[in-house]
Design a protein around this motif. Structure first.
Motif, PDB file in Angstrom:
ATOM      1  N   CYS A 153       0.829  -1.209   0.000  1.00  0.00           N
ATOM      2  CA  CYS A 153       0.000   0.000   0.000  1.00  0.00           C
ATOM      3  C   CYS A 153       0.868   1.266   0.000  1.00  0.00           C
ATOM      4  CB  CYS A 153      -0.924   0.011   1.212  1.00  0.00           C
ATOM      5  SG  CYS A 153      -2.139  -1.306   1.195  1.00  0.00           S
ATOM      6  N   LEU A 154       2.018   1.190   0.648  1.00  0.00           N
ATOM      7  CA  LEU A 154       2.921   2.337   0.671  1.00  0.00           C
ATOM      8  C   LEU A 154       3.414   2.661  -0.735  1.00  0.00           C
ATOM      9  CD1 LEU A 154       4.370   4.331   2.600  1.00  0.00           C
ATOM     10  CD2 LEU A 154       6.274   2.712   2.662  1.00  0.00           C
ATOM     11  N   HIS A 155       3.603   1.629  -1.545  1.00  0.00           N
ATOM     12  CA  HIS A 155       4.007   1.843  -2.940  1.00  0.00           C
ATOM     13  C   HIS A 155       2.865   2.484  -3.732  1.00  0.00           C
ATOM     14  CE1 HIS A 155       6.040   1.196  -6.752  1.00  0.00           C
ATOM     15  NE2 HIS A 155       4.927   0.619  -7.213  1.00  0.00           N
ATOM     16  N   VAL A 156       1.631   2.058  -3.468  1.00  0.00           N
ATOM     17  CA  VAL A 156       0.469   2.613  -4.173  1.00  0.00           C
ATOM     18  C   VAL A 156       0.286   4.089  -3.843  1.00  0.00           C
ATOM     19  CG1 VAL A 156      -2.034   2.477  -4.430  1.00  0.00           C
ATOM     20  CG2 VAL A 156      -0.674   0.371  -4.293  1.00  0.00           C
ATOM     21  N   PHE A 157       0.463   4.429  -2.567  1.00  0.00           N
ATOM     22  CA  PHE A 157       0.276   5.809  -2.116  1.00  0.00           C
ATOM     23  C   PHE A 157       1.627   6.500  -1.876  1.00  0.00           C
ATOM     24  CE2 PHE A 157      -3.550   3.547  -0.683  1.00  0.00           C
ATOM     25  CZ  PHE A 157      -4.532   4.320  -1.290  1.00  0.00           C
ATOM     26  N   ARG A 158       2.584   6.212  -2.706  1.00  0.00           N
ATOM     27  CA  ARG A 158       3.947   6.716  -2.477  1.00  0.00           C
ATOM     28  C   ARG A 158       4.043   8.228  -2.580  1.00  0.00           C
ATOM     29  NH1 ARG A 158       3.649   4.246  -7.361  1.00  0.00           N
ATOM     30  NH2 ARG A 158       4.243   5.441  -9.226  1.00  0.00           N
ATOM     31  N   HIS A 159       3.076   8.859  -3.228  1.00  0.00           N
ATOM     32  CA  HIS A 159       3.128  10.312  -3.368  1.00  0.00           C
ATOM     33  C   HIS A 159       2.486  11.032  -2.182  1.00  0.00           C
ATOM     34  CE1 HIS A 159       4.659   9.820  -7.380  1.00  0.00           C
ATOM     35  NE2 HIS A 159       3.580   9.125  -7.758  1.00  0.00           N
ATOM     36  N   GLU A 160       1.954  10.263  -1.245  1.00  0.00           N
ATOM     37  CA  GLU A 160       1.274  10.872  -0.103  1.00  0.00           C
ATOM     38  C   GLU A 160       1.961  10.475   1.199  1.00  0.00           C
ATOM     39  OE1 GLU A 160      -0.713  12.959  -0.975  1.00  0.00           O
ATOM     40  OE2 GLU A 160      -1.429  12.358  -2.944  1.00  0.00           O
ATOM     41  N   LYS A 161       3.254  10.626   1.243  1.00  0.00           N
ATOM     42  CA  LYS A 161       4.036  10.199   2.403  1.00  0.00           C
ATOM     43  C   LYS A 161       3.650  10.883   3.715  1.00  0.00           C
ATOM     44  CE  LYS A 161       8.091   8.833  -0.271  1.00  0.00           C
ATOM     45  NZ  LYS A 161       9.531   9.077  -0.521  1.00  0.00           N
ATOM     46  N   PRO A 162       3.228  12.156   3.690  1.00  0.00           N
ATOM     47  CA  PRO A 162       2.926  12.802   4.979  1.00  0.00           C
ATOM     48  C   PRO A 162       1.833  12.104   5.781  1.00  0.00           C
ATOM     49  CG  PRO A 162       3.170  14.453   3.266  1.00  0.00           C
ATOM     50  CD  PRO A 162       3.153  13.128   2.575  1.00  0.00           C
ATOM     51  N   LEU A 163       0.920  11.427   5.086  1.00  0.00           N
ATOM     52  CA  LEU A 163      -0.138  10.711   5.806  1.00  0.00           C
ATOM     53  C   LEU A 163       0.121   9.212   5.706  1.00  0.00           C
ATOM     54  CD1 LEU A 163      -2.572  11.387   7.502  1.00  0.00           C
ATOM     55  CD2 LEU A 163      -4.003  11.168   5.475  1.00  0.00           C
ATOM     56  N   CYS A 164       1.218   8.808   6.273  1.00  0.00           N
ATOM     57  CA  CYS A 164       1.659   7.409   6.188  1.00  0.00           C
ATOM     58  C   CYS A 164       0.671   6.452   6.833  1.00  0.00           C
ATOM     59  CB  CYS A 164       3.030   7.292   6.856  1.00  0.00           C
ATOM     60  SG  CYS A 164       3.729   5.649   6.872  1.00  0.00           S
ATOM     61  N   ALA A 165      -0.090   6.914   7.818  1.00  0.00           N
ATOM     62  CA  ALA A 165      -0.980   6.031   8.573  1.00  0.00           C
ATOM     63  C   ALA A 165      -2.052   5.390   7.705  1.00  0.00           C
ATOM     64  CB  ALA A 165      -1.637   6.815   9.715  1.00  0.00           C
ATOM     65  N   VAL A 166      -2.456   6.084   6.607  1.00  0.00           N
ATOM     66  CA  VAL A 166      -3.534   5.522   5.789  1.00  0.00           C
ATOM     67  C   VAL A 166      -3.108   4.238   5.089  1.00  0.00           C
ATOM     68  CG1 VAL A 166      -4.571   7.786   5.439  1.00  0.00           C
ATOM     69  CG2 VAL A 166      -2.954   6.900   3.748  1.00  0.00           C
ATOM     70  N   THR A 167      -1.823   4.041   4.907  1.00  0.00           N
ATOM     71  CA  THR A 167      -1.355   2.819   4.248  1.00  0.00           C
ATOM     72  C   THR A 167      -1.517   1.597   5.147  1.00  0.00           C
ATOM     73  OG1 THR A 167       0.931   3.150   5.005  1.00  0.00           O
ATOM     74  CG2 THR A 167       0.302   4.152   2.911  1.00  0.00           C
ATOM     75  N   TYR A 168      -1.860   1.823   6.419  1.00  0.00           N
ATOM     76  CA  TYR A 168      -2.059   0.700   7.339  1.00  0.00           C
ATOM     77  C   TYR A 168      -3.524   0.276   7.437  1.00  0.00           C
ATOM     78  CZ  TYR A 168       2.728   0.974   9.075  1.00  0.00           C
ATOM     79  OH  TYR A 168       4.091   0.944   9.180  1.00  0.00           O
ATOM     80  N   PHE A 169      -4.426   1.033   6.843  1.00  0.00           N
ATOM     81  CA  PHE A 169      -5.835   0.680   6.980  1.00  0.00           C
ATOM     82  C   PHE A 169      -6.189  -0.642   6.285  1.00  0.00           C
ATOM     83  CE2 PHE A 169      -6.232   4.748   8.862  1.00  0.00           C
ATOM     84  CZ  PHE A 169      -7.424   4.735   9.582  1.00  0.00           C
ATOM     85  N   PRO A 170      -5.636  -0.954   5.104  1.00  0.00           N
ATOM     86  CA  PRO A 170      -5.860  -2.303   4.560  1.00  0.00           C
ATOM     87  C   PRO A 170      -5.316  -3.405   5.485  1.00  0.00           C
ATOM     88  CG  PRO A 170      -5.161  -0.830   2.822  1.00  0.00           C
ATOM     89  CD  PRO A 170      -4.986  -0.072   4.109  1.00  0.00           C
TER      90      PRO A 170
END
Length: 383
Positions: free
Chosen positions: A76-93
């Motif tokens: 998910c971090l790779h999918v949202f790689r352009h939104e690093k400041p909100l890293c927490a959202v990559t943990y929701f899946p």
């Protein structure tokens, strides 16, 4: 040719710190969620999945569960790689994966709602971020105690609170699961500690506690210290209102020397007891406590005499309390028992009840605080 030294900006360092902090918070919380909070629930789910043949090691399962969630987060971090400041959202899946492991039920509409919320949350937050700038980007860099850091931690915490609160299992079910697991491993003290101070109970939990107390030789000493339900019908599993979740019914039937096919309620236990003319094994305690659970003092006394006991002073606490109650409330009783300390306590309980005669709630509360773990309280105040 000289190698050029790569310099990282404060922003790059901040992003690394942010990712490390989120990873630590998630991994610790996920491990505690699986290993502590959901350990018994997962044991039940695996048992049903493999028809009771699954081999479940909580520590190993929890570690692999956390690793699987972390791998999903990296994707998910790779999918949202352009939104690093909100890293927490990559943990929701990954939170959705935890929900699937422990709580998700295909037939539960609420479960689908929670699952969709966890899966769609990253996209909703990214939309808010891109459309409205959100509320956190006023802070330029990510420092250890920055606003951005704590907003990420806040989102992770909110996710864990969501999946913890939306549980498919109530407290009584969790108590039952823990007691059964402890019984299966022979740790009866830990089994008896599950939900000891809780008021919520059901007939199945009562059955489990009776078995664990009997195996610990404390049935007549501590039974009425628990919240109880079901009367004598809770002594043995019947496959309907009283049943196991993980264990086999034969465990208890074999323990009391009764065949499951011949069990027809408490009458079957009484028949076996009197047929053996006063046995002194587990069956005797089961029958005696069955009479007490039904508040049948006459049957209790007759069964006690059938056991051939001569010295009543050596009886467990609740049996002596029942004898004091019998001698105090029955005329023409077939035995006499006196215990100065217990007689005084019984008189004090009666006096305390009369003190709050005009306020049933206060009377109930006052008596429970002072005598809530006696057979007398069960006899007078538990329906």
């Amino acid at each position: 040719m000289a190698r050029r030294r790569v310099r990282y900006s404060d922003k790059d360092n901040g992003s690394i710190i942010l990712r490390i902090m989120c990873a630590v918070v998630f991994c610790v919380s996920a491990f505690l969620y699986l290993f502590v909070y959901q350990q018994d629930v997962i044991a039940l789910r695996l048992s049903r999945l493999f028809d009771g043949d699954g081999y479940y090691v909580p520590l190993v399962f929890s570690v692999f569960g956390v690793l699987a969630c972390q791998v999903l987060q990296l994707v998910c971090l790779h999918v949202f790689r352009h939104e690093k400041p909100l890293c927490a959202v990559t943990y929701f899946p990954s939170l959705a994966l935890l929900w699937l492991i422990a709580e998700f039920d295909v037939s539960d509409a609420g479960g689908w709602a929670v699952l969709l919320t966890l899966v769609l949350m990253p996209f909703v937050l990214m939309f808010m971020l891109g459309r409205h700038g959100f509320f956190m980007w006023q802070v330029r860099h990510v420092r250890t105690l920055s606003r951005r850091m704590w907003i990420n931690v806040m989102f992770l915490s909110a996710g864990f609170i969501l999946i913890s609160c939306c549980s498919n299992y109530d407290d009584v079910m969790r108590f039952r699961l823990k007691v059964e697991r402890m019984i299966a491993s022979g740790r009866y003290d830990k089994a008896l500690g599950a939900g000891y101070y809780a008021a919520d109970t059901d007939a199945s939990l009562t059955m489990l506690r009776i078995y664990a107390l009997s195996k610990s030789n404390r049935l007549g000493e501590r039974l009425f210290g628990y919240s109880l339900s079901g009367g004598s019908g809770a002594l043995l599993p019947d496959g309907k209102d009283v049943k196991f979740l993980l264990l086999d019914d034969a465990l208890v039937y074999g323990y009391v020397g009764l065949d499951a096919a011949e069990y027809r309620g408490f009458s079957a236990l009484k028949h076996r007891f009197f047929k053996e003319k006063g046995c002194n094994g587990p069956l005797a305690d089961y029958v005696l406590c069955g009479y007490l659970l039904d508040k049948n003092l006459e049957g209790f006394v007759k069964s006690l005499l059938a056991c051939g006991i001569k010295d009543f002073s050596s009886l467990p606490r609740h049996y002596r309390e029942a004898l004091v109650l019998y001698c105090r409330t029955r005329s023409g009783h077939i035995l006499t028992y006196k215990n100065e300390a217990m007689d005084a306590d019984y008189a004090d309980m009666q006096a305390l009840g009369k003190k709050y005669m005009l306020s049933p709630k206060e009377r109930h509360s006052a008596v429970k605080d002072a005598y809530g773990r006696t057979y007398w309280y069960y006899y007078y105040y538990v329906n």
